[in-house]
Design an enzyme around this catalytic site. Structure first.
Site, mmCIF file in Angstrom:
data_model
loop_
_atom_site.group_PDB
_atom_site.id
_atom_site.type_symbol
_atom_site.label_atom_id
_atom_site.label_comp_id
_atom_site.label_asym_id
_atom_site.label_seq_id
_atom_site.Cartn_x
_atom_site.Cartn_y
_atom_site.Cartn_z
ATOM 1 N N GLU A 108 -29.564 -46.016 6.840
ATOM 2 C CA GLU A 108 -30.040 -44.784 7.458
ATOM 3 C C GLU A 108 -29.040 -43.644 7.250
ATOM 4 O O GLU A 108 -29.439 -42.470 7.173
ATOM 5 C CB GLU A 108 -30.290 -45.031 8.950
ATOM 6 N N HIS A 142 -32.497 -43.373 0.872
ATOM 7 C CA HIS A 142 -32.549 -44.848 0.891
ATOM 8 C C HIS A 142 -32.559 -45.402 -0.539
ATOM 9 O O HIS A 142 -31.883 -46.374 -0.856
ATOM 10 C CB HIS A 142 -33.829 -45.331 1.587
ATOM 11 N N HIS A 165 -35.665 -37.787 2.545
ATOM 12 C CA HIS A 165 -35.186 -38.900 3.375
ATOM 13 C C HIS A 165 -35.292 -40.229 2.609
ATOM 14 O O HIS A 165 -34.314 -40.972 2.490
ATOM 15 C CB HIS A 165 -36.010 -38.970 4.668
ATOM 16 N N GLU A 166 -36.469 -40.482 2.068
ATOM 17 C CA GLU A 166 -36.684 -41.769 1.389
ATOM 18 C C GLU A 166 -35.823 -41.907 0.143
ATOM 19 O O GLU A 166 -35.367 -43.001 -0.186
ATOM 20 C CB GLU A 166 -38.164 -41.978 1.056
#
Lengths: 501, 501
Positions: A295, A269, A265-266
């Protein structure tokens, strides 16, 4: 005019320099700054933040904005400068319209409210937090009055996080989303073919999780010369500058998914900020264009890559080799089903892919009603619980796992939650567009050849930073406006497959 | 007047805030900042440094200094404010006296010279570096002219690092030191009782060295709530604020001494800054009073604690338990002798306790001659080699291991080297004073009870920060001025013991 443009650029770069120092200080505070130094560090944050505020609202800034906004002048300006002017003007006006004493009251209230919220959450006692939340809502309503609004008061708040997205748009897409997800959740809860998940919770040593995560980060294309991976209690990604975009993760030895999917997820970003065009470095345009688009990148990698079966065809054996044998008797099919289990739950940040949007929709409906004076703060706990029962079929035992669960409101972040669901819809829509250019998406995942995917996102989205607005990106990339159908189709297909409905 | 004092304090704290942000940035650059972010980070350093420079030399600062320096005004000021005024005034005048364009030329030359030095050192070719060093010396001479000098031109340079210490003082103490050390070095080289050292170089895993170092740091009294230990190529200590004093170390798996003694050295620096009085936090007085006093603290711990036999009576078994068995057949006596081996060598940073001061004296003699126009830059390599032969009995094979070995001159740090030897003499003198209050020093080391020693240093030295000048500290603590005899006595006693002369 070139002289004035250069002067203005130097001025803006100075502000960005202070912001970069602040970003590093925040990263450091979260990754191990010694606690006895924090008081004095807070002073430093105060000095630098005031300087940023002063520079952003100065007479000098006003003059730059006025002069460089003139039509005749703009003919001679670069496209980037014109965007920059637009960006700093927005900030300038937002700050200038609020009386200094009210803003100060608000900032002090925020910091107080966060610590009260912490206590209230722990004691599961909304009444402690209620007066602070009331005051925050009241002040925010005043600010909306100062800032003005178009159509709906809540639009002004949405605009802070997702410029261009309005209540009209959200009402429509959330209505559709809710209408489609609720019955699917219902159907799944009645299905009798639930994945087995016990094996997920076996002991997986931290160091091994770290080593596996590092391989996945490389596979995905995270540039370690422009970033680093650290450990924190709450994982995050931070773009200190475009050549220094750091991520953090946390390790739960009885649930490897926390680190693995958290890291994926990170890094979504991080890929965004690492690949913003170098021309924008050192300006406020070198940032994600909105919370929602940001997001969309993290969710794209977490869900559309990380929870895809093809990704695990490449990586399941690898995962096995790092584990202590917990997957030895597990087929890839069973693994895939387990990591995609869906179960209505109370806590947003622990929600699965399918139920997640419902958590957001509940918050959206509450915030919208609040700022349009349709409900009051004191009504929140009851309405919260009713909505959880209606949409997810679960009811919080207390406010700690209900209305008090998220910190956002204590920080005054009203209008932020919708970004999470928007990001999800954007991601599904972007994925659809990507498939037109890269129809062999599944094969690439299966081969661990993820770089063409990253490259496509770099070109279509990342490089622009704030040069394009969120809906402009979506239209340019997908040829249409925000459309929730892609997410709905994705969820239907996936969960019919996982639950063999 | 209180109003003006408060205004001034707020102004000074603002400067300190920028300096604190810079300190964190430098720490970060050395502990793993991603390399692609460094260019932009350099811009940030530029912005913050300019701001510090501008604030320190502003009209506003000038007015504070003028008004708050008036005798009548000073009667109403706190002692700290008076010291602060003194401190910022010194900085103000130093900066104001140099024409801006010459200072800029100097800064650019510094940065260029450092990269040229690196190449010259690698190629062992002084001629590459010579023109840059000539220019640096020339500009520094100009600066001395602007700043003025008393007695000897080199005094102005000494004053930057060790206020109050002059050529007169140094000539005398270095003469004595050299006169006593050179024959002792000679005697040792002729001794036939050299310690066995082969066992020092066996494989000692990094993680185990780290674990051992952590125990030693706790024993010494390093406060981990006000600091942290990281790994870097060049170990250092940095006081970001008094509640955040970080140290770094490096691990050599074939020589555990690098990490162990390096860590003990750095924690000596760190204890100083962790224990400066909280009243001074956020001001330029919250710093070591001079390079020499700072070095006295690191050398006190490294040599007078870390290389003391009593310290190893407590810690040798501990070291053994972390090692892979390399000390199993070694007696504590042999261990003690091995870690105190003395051997004339070419490289300062690898020198032992006994020969170290000679390396410093050589640099001092060269710098002094250079700034008094007695020698020229082009003569340095030859004179360097002659002095190494005369004092240490060794001659560099080339300039890379000779005159080019240290980076200091490339950075324009003339006048800095003497601090290292001063720190050593201070440490011996302080140790002597400490023994009067704590005669059971050896027993405390043997029991691992190091906190009374730390507490004594906190009270006598650390707490004052820059509130006392270096020689004021030495006089207050020891009752006399700088006296090299204590170091000489220490070295004679120790090396007669180690070499059984």
């Amino acid at each position: 005019m070139v002289a004035l443009e250069n002067e203005f650029l130097a001025y803006v770069k100075k502000i960005s320099a202070y912001n970069e120092a602040l970003a590093l200080i925040y990263w450091d505070l979260r990754t191990g700054a010694p606690k006895k130094g924090i008081n004095q560090r807070t002073e430093v944050i105060g000095v630098l933040s005031s300087e940023v505020f002063n520079l952003s609202t100065s007479k000098e800034m006003e003059q730059y904005i006025t002069k460089l906004s003139e039509k005749e002048t703009q003919k001679n300006l670069s496209k980037t400068t014109i965007k920059l002017i637009e960006e700093v003007k927005k900030e300038y006006e937002r700050n200038k319209k609020i009386p200094a004493d009210e803003y100060k009251e608000y900032v002090m209230l925020q910091s107080k409210a966060e610590s009260v919220w912490e206590e209230a959450k722990e004691k599961a006692d909304f009444s402690l937090f209620q007066p602070y939340l009331e005051k925050l809502v009241e002040l925010t309503k005043k600010f909306i009055h100062y800032w003005g609004y178009e159509g709906n008061k809540y639009n002004t708040l949405l605009d802070m996080y997702e410029p261009g997205v309005t209540v009209d748009i959200l009402d429509q897409v959330f209505f559709e989303l809710r209408g489609k997800i609720v019955p699917l959740v219902q159907k799944i809860s009645e299905a009798n073919n639930h994945p087995k998940t016990a094996f997920l919770y076996e002991h997986f040593p931290k160091e091994k999780q770290h080593a596996f995560s590092m391989e996945i980060l490389k596979q995905i294309g995270y540039d370690f010369e422009a970033g680093r991976l650290d450990t924190t209690v709450h994982p995050f990604a931070t773009g200190i500058n475009t050549g220094d975009v750091r991520i953090t993760t946390k390790y739960d030895e009885s649930d490897f998914r926390v680190a693995v999917f958290g890291t994926i997820h990170e890094v979504g970003h991080a890929l965004y900020e690492q690949n913003i065009s170098g021309n924008l470095t050192g300006t406020p345009l070198a940032d994600g264009t909105s919370m929602g688009i940001h997001e969309s990148q993290s969710l794209f990698y977490e869900n559309f890559v990380g929870r895809h079966k093809a990704f695990w065809k490449q990586n399941f054996e690898r995962l096995k080799s790092f584990s202590n044998g917990q997957f030895d008797s597990i087929s890839i099919e069973d693994f895939y089903r387990a990591i995609n289990e869906s179960k209505p739950s109370l806590i947003r940040i622990e929600a699965d892919e399918l139920t997640y949007p419902l958590h957001i929709i509940i918050r959206y409906e509450l915030e919208k009603a609040l700022f349009n004076d349709e409900i009051e703060v004191k009504d929140l706990p009851q309405i919260w619980n009713e909505k959880y029962q209606a949409y997810l079929g679960v009811t919080p035992k207390n406010d700690g796992e209900g209305v008090l669960q998220d910190v956002h409101w204590a920080g005054g972040s009203f209008g932020y939650f919708p970004s999470y669901a928007l990001g999800y819809m954007y991601a599904a829509q972007i994925k659809q567009a990507l498939l037109k250019d890269i129809p062999q998406f599944d094969e690439l995942l299966e081969q661990g050849d993820l770089l063409p995917i990253k490259k496509w996102l770099n070109e279509k989205i990342h490089q622009y930073g704030k040069m394009k607005k969120p809906l402009e990106i979506i239209e340019d990339v997908t040829g249409e406006g925000l459309n929730p159908d892609y997410l709905i189709e994705y969820l239907y297909a996936k969960y019919h497959n996982v639950y063999k409905l």
